[in-house]
Design a protein around this motif. Structure first.
Motif, PDB file in Angstrom:
ATOM      1  N   ASP A  57       6.585  -5.684 -10.953  1.00 21.42           N
ATOM      2  CA  ASP A  57       6.190  -5.721  -9.564  1.00 21.42           C
ATOM      3  C   ASP A  57       5.250  -4.298  -9.112  1.00 21.42           C
ATOM      4  N   ALA A  58       4.977  -4.483  -7.838  1.00 22.23           N
ATOM      5  CA  ALA A  58       4.225  -3.317  -7.362  1.00 22.23           C
ATOM      6  C   ALA A  58       5.126  -2.048  -6.958  1.00 22.23           C
ATOM      7  N   PRO A  68      -1.197   4.646 -10.631  1.00 16.34           N
ATOM      8  CA  PRO A  68      -1.579   5.782 -11.567  1.00 16.34           C
ATOM      9  C   PRO A  68      -0.627   5.679 -12.946  1.00 16.34           C
ATOM     10  N   ALA A  69       0.657   5.383 -12.730  1.00 18.72           N
ATOM     11  CA  ALA A  69       1.457   5.591 -13.695  1.00 18.72           C
ATOM     12  C   ALA A  69       1.170   4.392 -14.931  1.00 18.72           C
ATOM     13  N   ALA A  85       0.764  -1.260   0.025  1.00 20.49           N
ATOM     14  CA  ALA A  85       0.183   0.037  -0.115  1.00 20.49           C
ATOM     15  C   ALA A  85       0.911   1.246   0.002  1.00 20.49           C
ATOM     16  N   ALA A  86       1.900   1.149   0.929  1.00 24.93           N
ATOM     17  CA  ALA A  86       2.843   2.212   0.831  1.00 24.93           C
ATOM     18  C   ALA A  86       3.303   2.891  -0.539  1.00 24.93           C
ATOM     19  N   VAL A  87       3.707   2.004  -1.475  1.00 26.27           N
ATOM     20  CA  VAL A  87       4.160   2.451  -2.674  1.00 26.27           C
ATOM     21  C   VAL A  87       3.231   2.620  -3.943  1.00 26.27           C
ATOM     22  N   VAL A 116      11.339   2.285 -16.714  1.00 26.80           N
ATOM     23  CA  VAL A 116      10.916   1.832 -15.526  1.00 26.80           C
ATOM     24  C   VAL A 116      12.057   1.936 -14.432  1.00 26.80           C
ATOM     25  N   HIS A 117      11.509   2.306 -13.396  1.00 31.23           N
ATOM     26  CA  HIS A 117      12.357   2.575 -12.091  1.00 31.23           C
ATOM     27  C   HIS A 117      11.745   2.023 -10.774  1.00 31.23           C
ATOM     28  N   SER A 118      12.290   1.663  -9.843  1.00 30.38           N
ATOM     29  CA  SER A 118      11.939   1.105  -8.558  1.00 30.38           C
ATOM     30  C   SER A 118      11.870   2.193  -7.637  1.00 30.38           C
ATOM     31  N   VAL A 119      10.575   2.236  -6.974  1.00 31.95           N
ATOM     32  CA  VAL A 119      10.397   3.297  -5.865  1.00 31.95           C
ATOM     33  C   VAL A 119      10.687   2.689  -4.585  1.00 31.95           C
TER      34      VAL A 119
END
Length: 393
Positions: A151-152, A76-77, A68-70, A267-270
């Motif tokens: 991935d989420a 939305p993207a 949920a935090a990310v 694409v990038h990881s948050v």
């Protein structure tokens, strides 16, 4: 023989051994530079191609467990991507306890791409959680011709879906290594090396060569054709794989599919890694499984890391202490060559070049993580992710 002569002889023997080992280390680096598929290069980017005449139906499958935090930075993207064909997003809530499903529905309300949330329940025996989630997503995707497994925590820039499908062309699997976060000190030190070592294990150029045996994928962003996935046995064929992305790439290539792997620009990881602990767990979770749970392979890996990364700086120090020009020069050459091969990855991550000389320290950290992974396994503590333990294979 006097004690003085015996001591002098032992010093000579040790100096010769160190010199020989230093030469071997330098030769190994030269071999890696010229004969390991150009693993150190960062030019394998999403191929340019002509857009398809008919855009295939696409299903984006997002496995999510307590994410949920990310999601505000990623969902939305995805649901606002412009795609000329039919596309949908399937988020698989893998037993979350933080309201992941509700957050995803709220973020996707009214978006151009419809989002469906699937909750398949706990994985059956013999399945890892992520692969069970992907299997559920595939089943819920209807008649999609292409699947994008992402991935989420992966954020897609505008145009990502179009670029991926266009680049696929006649390929059966296209995968991008998402750009990982490098904001904290530990992230800057560890993350570029993580991708560098992955490329050393699976040189992208070899992966992308149809006749080569090397196969891999990067799990954060994998586009695969339904036909190729079915030919490889589907997700059930790799259901117990801890390193699921590499297993899927191998399965598709072994089934005759064409695959491609490269670095991602869209694409990038948050996902944040605020300290060494989370990064340590990220690496150690898969390190020993990467070695097929083999103690001989573990020993060989540790020795190989020591030869490549520790011998050259040790030779530099020894050469300075003993005034041995040959040892100093050869050790310095090995150290500088290793740093030079690491520089392209540092540039890709926009990190300062001087970090390259710290590669021996970083490699020592990775060696410790790998040994820790084996020790945890020996103690019966299998790899785990967010409270769920992977099956012992």
């Amino acid at each position: 023989m006097s004690n003085e002569r015996r001591a002098a002889r032992m010093r000579t023997v040790r100096a010769v051994i160190l010199l020989v080992v230093t030469v071997v280390a330098l030769a190994a680096w030269v071999w890696l530079a010229v004969a390991r598929g150009g693993y150190w290069r960062t030019d394998q980017r999403l191929p340019a191609a002509t857009p398809p005449e008919r855009w295939p139906d696409l299903a984006v499958v997002v496995p999510a467990r307590d994410e949920a935090a990310v999601l505000a930075a990623t969902v939305p993207a995805l649901v606002h991507q412009e795609y000329p064909g039919v596309a949908r997003v399937v988020l698989v809530d893998d037993g979350s306890t933080d309201g992941t499903a509700d957050v995803a529905r709220t973020l996707a309300a009214g978006a151009p791409l419809p989002l469906t949330v699937v909750e398949p329940g706990e994985p059956p025996p013999g399945w890892t959680g992520k692969l069970w989630a992907l299997h559920a997503g595939v089943r819920a995707a209807g008649d999609a011709e292409l699947f994008l497994f992402t991935d989420a925590d992966i954020a897609h820039r505008p145009g990502s879906l179009r670029a991926l499908v266009t680049a696929a062309g006649s390929r059966d699997l296209v995968s991008q290594m998402a750009r990982l976060r490098v904001e904290t000190g530990w992230e800057r030190l560890v993350v570029p090396a993580f991708v560098y070592f992955f490329a050393l294990l699976y040189p992208f150029r070899w992966v992308n060569r149809p006749g080569a045996r090397t196969a891999a994928a990067a799990g954060g962003c994998v586009l695969v054709r339904r036909a190729a996935l079915d030919a490889a046995g589907g997700i059930p064929a790799v259901r117990d794989a801890v390193i699921d992305d590499v297993a899927l790439g191998r399965a598709v290539k072994r089934a005759g599919g064409r695959i491609w792997l490269g670095l991602g620009d869209l694409v990038h990881s948050v996902r944040p890694y605020p300290g060494l602990g989370p990064l340590w767990r990220m690496v150690s979770r898969s390190a020993f499984p990467q070695l097929h749970y083999s103690v001989p392979l573990l020993a060989g890996t540790v020795l190989g890391l020591a030869l490549l990364f520790l011998v050259p700086p040790a030779a530099v120090v020894a050469g300075l202490v003993t005034a041995s020009t040959a040892t100093l020069v050869l050790g310095g050459a090995g150290w500088l060559l290793s740093a030079a091969l690491f520089l392209p990855m540092l540039r890709y991550y926009r990190q300062p070049a001087p970090l390259a000389v710290l590669l021996p320290l970083i490699a020592t950290l990775y060696g410790a993580m790998t040994v820790d992974s084996a020790l945890q396994y020996a103690r019966g503590r299998n790899a785990a992710w967010k409270g769920r333990t992977y099956p012992r294979t």
